[in-house]
Design a protein around this motif. Sequence first.
Motif, PDB file in Angstrom:
ATOM      1  N   HIS A  23       2.028  75.735 -51.344  1.00 25.17           N
ATOM      2  CA  HIS A  23       3.219  74.879 -51.443  1.00 25.17           C
ATOM      3  C   HIS A  23       2.895  73.405 -51.255  1.00 25.17           C
ATOM      4  O   HIS A  23       3.639  72.673 -50.604  1.00 25.17           O
ATOM      5  N   GLU A  24       1.834  72.966 -51.874  1.00 29.65           N
ATOM      6  CA  GLU A  24       1.450  71.550 -51.813  1.00 29.65           C
ATOM      7  C   GLU A  24       2.603  70.652 -52.292  1.00 29.65           C
ATOM      8  O   GLU A  24       2.769  69.521 -51.830  1.00 29.65           O
ATOM      9  N   GLU A  25       3.419  71.216 -53.200  1.00 25.71           N
ATOM     10  CA  GLU A  25       4.529  70.431 -53.773  1.00 25.71           C
ATOM     11  C   GLU A  25       5.599  70.068 -52.741  1.00 25.71           C
ATOM     12  O   GLU A  25       6.462  69.233 -52.999  1.00 25.71           O
ATOM     13  N   TRP A  26       5.545  70.691 -51.585  1.00 27.19           N
ATOM     14  CA  TRP A  26       6.557  70.427 -50.551  1.00 27.19           C
ATOM     15  C   TRP A  26       6.193  69.245 -49.648  1.00 27.19           C
ATOM     16  O   TRP A  26       6.930  68.936 -48.719  1.00 27.19           O
ATOM     17  N   PHE A  27       5.061  68.596 -49.895  1.00 21.08           N
ATOM     18  CA  PHE A  27       4.597  67.590 -48.938  1.00 21.08           C
ATOM     19  C   PHE A  27       4.470  66.212 -49.553  1.00 21.08           C
ATOM     20  O   PHE A  27       3.970  66.053 -50.663  1.00 21.08           O
ATOM     21  N   THR A  28       4.952  65.224 -48.804  1.00 17.92           N
ATOM     22  CA  THR A  28       4.802  63.817 -49.167  1.00 17.92           C
ATOM     23  C   THR A  28       3.861  63.192 -48.140  1.00 17.92           C
ATOM     24  O   THR A  28       4.227  63.042 -46.965  1.00 17.92           O
ATOM     25  N   TYR A  29       2.648  62.880 -48.575  1.00 18.84           N
ATOM     26  CA  TYR A  29       1.657  62.333 -47.653  1.00 18.84           C
ATOM     27  C   TYR A  29       1.840  60.826 -47.530  1.00 18.84           C
ATOM     28  O   TYR A  29       1.635  60.092 -48.507  1.00 18.84           O
ATOM     29  N   VAL A  30       2.228  60.415 -46.344  1.00 20.22           N
ATOM     30  CA  VAL A  30       2.609  59.018 -46.104  1.00 20.22           C
ATOM     31  C   VAL A  30       1.471  58.051 -46.453  1.00 20.22           C
ATOM     32  O   VAL A  30       1.687  57.044 -47.130  1.00 20.22           O
ATOM     33  N   ASP A  31       0.271  58.360 -46.019  1.00 21.69           N
ATOM     34  CA  ASP A  31      -0.854  57.429 -46.215  1.00 21.69           C
ATOM     35  C   ASP A  31      -1.292  57.345 -47.672  1.00 21.69           C
ATOM     36  O   ASP A  31      -2.075  56.468 -48.034  1.00 21.69           O
ATOM     37  N   GLU A  32      -0.819  58.277 -48.496  1.00 27.73           N
ATOM     38  CA  GLU A  32      -1.240  58.281 -49.904  1.00 27.73           C
ATOM     39  C   GLU A  32      -0.157  57.730 -50.829  1.00 27.73           C
ATOM     40  O   GLU A  32      -0.281  57.796 -52.050  1.00 27.73           O
ATOM     41  N   GLN A  33       0.902  57.183 -50.222  1.00 23.73           N
ATOM     42  CA  GLN A  33       2.002  56.638 -51.043  1.00 23.73           C
ATOM     43  C   GLN A  33       1.787  55.148 -51.282  1.00 23.73           C
ATOM     44  O   GLN A  33       1.242  54.466 -50.457  1.00 23.73           O
TER      45      GLN A  33
END
Length: 309
Positions: free
Chosen positions: A299-309
Amino acid sequence: DDMDVSTIWMNGEYVDWDDAQIHVLSHGLHYGTGVFEGARAYDTDRGPAIFRWEEHLERLYASGKPYNMEIPYTPEELTEATVEVIKRNDLGGCYIRPIAYYGYDSLGVSPKDNPTDIAIAAWPWGTYLGEDALENGVDVMVSSWRKHASSQIPTNAKTTGLYVNSLLAGEEARRNGYVEAIVLNKEGNVAEGPGENIFMVRDGKILTPGLSQSILDGITRDTVIQLARERGYEVDDSAIISRGELHTADELFFTGSAAEVTPIRKVDNVVIGEGTRGPVTEELQTAFFDLVERRTDDHEEWFTYVDEQ
Ligand code: PMP
């Protein structure tokens, strides 16, 4: 400040904590006309990851619909603001609270030229229902207050005014020595907690009240249903559960962005199952934390990685 957070996003600007204030005649304060969200970011190997942020944003916009409230920012803008708030406050795992509300103009009930104001704050927040709740479970009471029927107020919208009912139920429980309440709906069936959905395990099968039971369409609820099905469990997600069935359940647990997956060990002082976290609850709770803390790569699609935005 007490939360060790310095910056809040308000109407497009990053403002100091102490300056994040509104007019006392704001419509939302008088009539409960705000819609809000509660999400969590978890600490992962790739820095803070916001769990199911897109779904939280979708629900925020949807919550405004019955109130004709249009949030004057795009999902991309709100995501950027949230990522920035987490970065500027140097947060790792944290709780995220977006809120949109009718602001200051006239004070008739009808919001005429009242603006839709919006803010996003984030702060560190530990376990919602107490330190040992995740492991040992909580004691709850069935509240004497009923949940509003969905024919009286949209219960699928996360509206500030709804939480007066949550406060009544939760505080009644705490005055009586319990940690949290279970709230029945107008028909007398089990609805949810004041800020949690509820699940029951019986004979290896998992049941949770359906959306027609005057509940919030919880994002953790949806997550746990999916995790359970992926592990081969049969899940009835439109169950009608009577009060008495709570007592004879093998296991009960709450779900929520704040409460995560919290076992219930007693209802009205009746011991549920063995009176400890049950095996199905433990399996799903472990699956949940492995997921959100990214010890798995599903479920990688469920995550928003802050440092990669
Ligand atoms: N029901 C109510 C009344 C709630 O306030 C919450 C918390 N938002 C939930 C259920 C759980 O929803 P979620 O898993 O999306 O946080």
